[in-house]
Motif scaffolding. Structure first.
Motif, PDB file in Angstrom:
ATOM      1  N   ASN A   1       0.829  -1.209   0.000  1.00 44.55           N
ATOM      2  CA  ASN A   1       0.000   0.000   0.000  1.00 44.55           C
ATOM      3  C   ASN A   1       0.864   1.258   0.000  1.00 44.55           C
ATOM      4  O   ASN A   1       0.552   2.248  -0.665  1.00 44.55           O
ATOM      5  CB  ASN A   1      -0.926   0.010   1.213  1.00 44.55           C
ATOM      6  CG  ASN A   1      -2.037  -1.019   1.114  1.00 44.55           C
ATOM      7  OD1 ASN A   1      -2.299  -1.547   0.034  1.00 44.55           O
ATOM      8  ND2 ASN A   1      -2.679  -1.313   2.226  1.00 44.55           N
TER       9      ASN A   1
ATOM     10  N   ASN B   1       2.317   1.745  -3.496  1.00 45.85           N
ATOM     11  CA  ASN B   1       1.308   2.292  -4.412  1.00 45.85           C
ATOM     12  C   ASN B   1       1.011   3.759  -4.110  1.00 45.85           C
ATOM     13  O   ASN B   1       0.734   4.548  -5.023  1.00 45.85           O
ATOM     14  CB  ASN B   1       0.039   1.447  -4.343  1.00 45.85           C
ATOM     15  CG  ASN B   1       0.220   0.084  -4.995  1.00 45.85           C
ATOM     16  OD1 ASN B   1       0.978  -0.053  -5.954  1.00 45.85           O
ATOM     17  ND2 ASN B   1      -0.449  -0.927  -4.478  1.00 45.85           N
TER      18      ASN B   1
ATOM     19  N   LYS C   1       3.745   5.649  -5.716  1.00 40.56           N
ATOM     20  CA  LYS C   1       3.518   5.738  -7.167  1.00 40.56           C
ATOM     21  C   LYS C   1       2.518   6.843  -7.491  1.00 40.56           C
ATOM     22  O   LYS C   1       2.692   7.578  -8.470  1.00 40.56           O
ATOM     23  CB  LYS C   1       3.012   4.391  -7.690  1.00 40.56           C
ATOM     24  CG  LYS C   1       4.064   3.293  -7.731  1.00 40.56           C
ATOM     25  CD  LYS C   1       3.475   2.006  -8.281  1.00 40.56           C
ATOM     26  CE  LYS C   1       4.506   0.903  -8.350  1.00 40.56           C
ATOM     27  NZ  LYS C   1       3.927  -0.368  -8.879  1.00 40.56           N
ATOM     28  N   ASP C   2       1.485   6.945  -6.670  1.00 40.01           N
ATOM     29  CA  ASP C   2       0.501   8.013  -6.868  1.00 40.01           C
ATOM     30  C   ASP C   2       1.142   9.393  -6.704  1.00 40.01           C
ATOM     31  O   ASP C   2       0.647  10.391  -7.244  1.00 40.01           O
ATOM     32  CB  ASP C   2      -0.653   7.874  -5.865  1.00 40.01           C
ATOM     33  CG  ASP C   2      -1.537   6.672  -6.154  1.00 40.01           C
ATOM     34  OD1 ASP C   2      -1.517   6.173  -7.295  1.00 40.01           O
ATOM     35  OD2 ASP C   2      -2.232   6.221  -5.220  1.00 40.01           O
TER      36      ASP C   2
ATOM     37  N   ASN D   1       5.324  -5.444  -7.189  1.00 42.01           N
ATOM     38  CA  ASN D   1       4.763  -4.098  -7.208  1.00 42.01           C
ATOM     39  C   ASN D   1       5.816  -3.013  -7.444  1.00 42.01           C
ATOM     40  O   ASN D   1       5.487  -1.824  -7.413  1.00 42.01           O
ATOM     41  CB  ASN D   1       4.008  -3.824  -5.913  1.00 42.01           C
ATOM     42  CG  ASN D   1       2.634  -4.470  -5.891  1.00 42.01           C
ATOM     43  OD1 ASN D   1       1.667  -3.890  -6.373  1.00 42.01           O
ATOM     44  ND2 ASN D   1       2.555  -5.690  -5.365  1.00 42.01           N
TER      45      ASN D   1
END
Length: 221
Positions: free
Chosen positions: A139, A142, A145-146, A188
């Motif tokens: 999480n 990610n 990445k955002d 990921n």
């Protein structure tokens, strides 16, 4: 938490100190100048309080207060994938501080945390780096990445880190000392990077690998 050593004392945020125990009068002028609470005690008591070369001073400090991922404000983030050795953790913190990296992410479970050994090995660098504890590494990845970070995982089967041109915003993942990067974390990641090996031994200590990659990935900055 009990930490020790003169360099640690000098680097610590004085607001985090509860009390100091010293075995000689040498440091008393400094402690008085800084308005720190202290007791003069026999060296034998300090020997029983901590293991290691305390240099005649033991410091009782408040437990470390971790940051959150929302506190990240730098372009290079280091992620530790369930690192276990506090000596490696402390050394990586010190390397990050020297390289200008301000944010390190660790998972909440099955991971080394900020303890006495980590503080001692970091030689005060812990005061200049934010340790961010998260419940789930994927999480967190990610989320980064955002935030437009590219994610690089260190693994033996990856591309030579020296051949890559790195973006400004990046995160480096260092794996567990024995198991390396976990499968789901690797899946990921955006890229897998490795350090070329020319000797008979095909692996490096986690903190050594981190140091090489941190400075190597900073070469374009």
């Amino acid at each position: 938490m009990l930490v020790y050593g003169r360099n640690v004392l000098k680097e610590l945020d004085k607001k985090k100190i509860r009390k100091i125990y010293v075995s000689s009068n040498e440091l008393i002028p400094y402690l008085k100048e800084e308005k720190l609470k202290y007791d003069i005690v026999p060296k034998q008591r300090l020997d029983k309080m901590v293991k290691g070369n305390h240099q005649g001073i033991v410091i009782d400090i408040y437990d470390y207060e971790y940051y959150t991922i929302n506190d990240i404000d730098s372009d290079f983030v280091v992620i530790l994938d369930h690192l276990e050795d506090p000596h490696n953790f402390g050394a990586i913190i010190r390397t990050c501080e020297c390289a200008g990296i301000k944010d390190i992410i660790i998972p909440k479970d099955r991971s080394v945390t900020v303890n006495e050994t980590v503080v001692k090995v970091s030689v005060g660098a812990i005061e200049h780096v934010k340790i961010i504890m998260v419940s789930n590494l994927v999480n967190a990845i990610n989320k980064l990445k955002d935030m437009n970070y590219f994610i690089y995982a260190a693994d033996m089967g990856g591309e030579n880190y020296q051949t890559i041109t790195y973006p400004k915003k990046k995160a480096l993942i260092i794996g567990n000392e024995g198991k390396g990067i976990s499968r789901i974390v690797e899946e990921n990641s955006d890229f897998i990077v490795s350090i070329p090996m020319k000797g008979s031994i095909n692996s490096l200590n986690a903190s050594t690998s981190a140091g090489i990659l941190i400075y190597g990935m900073n070469k374009n900055d």
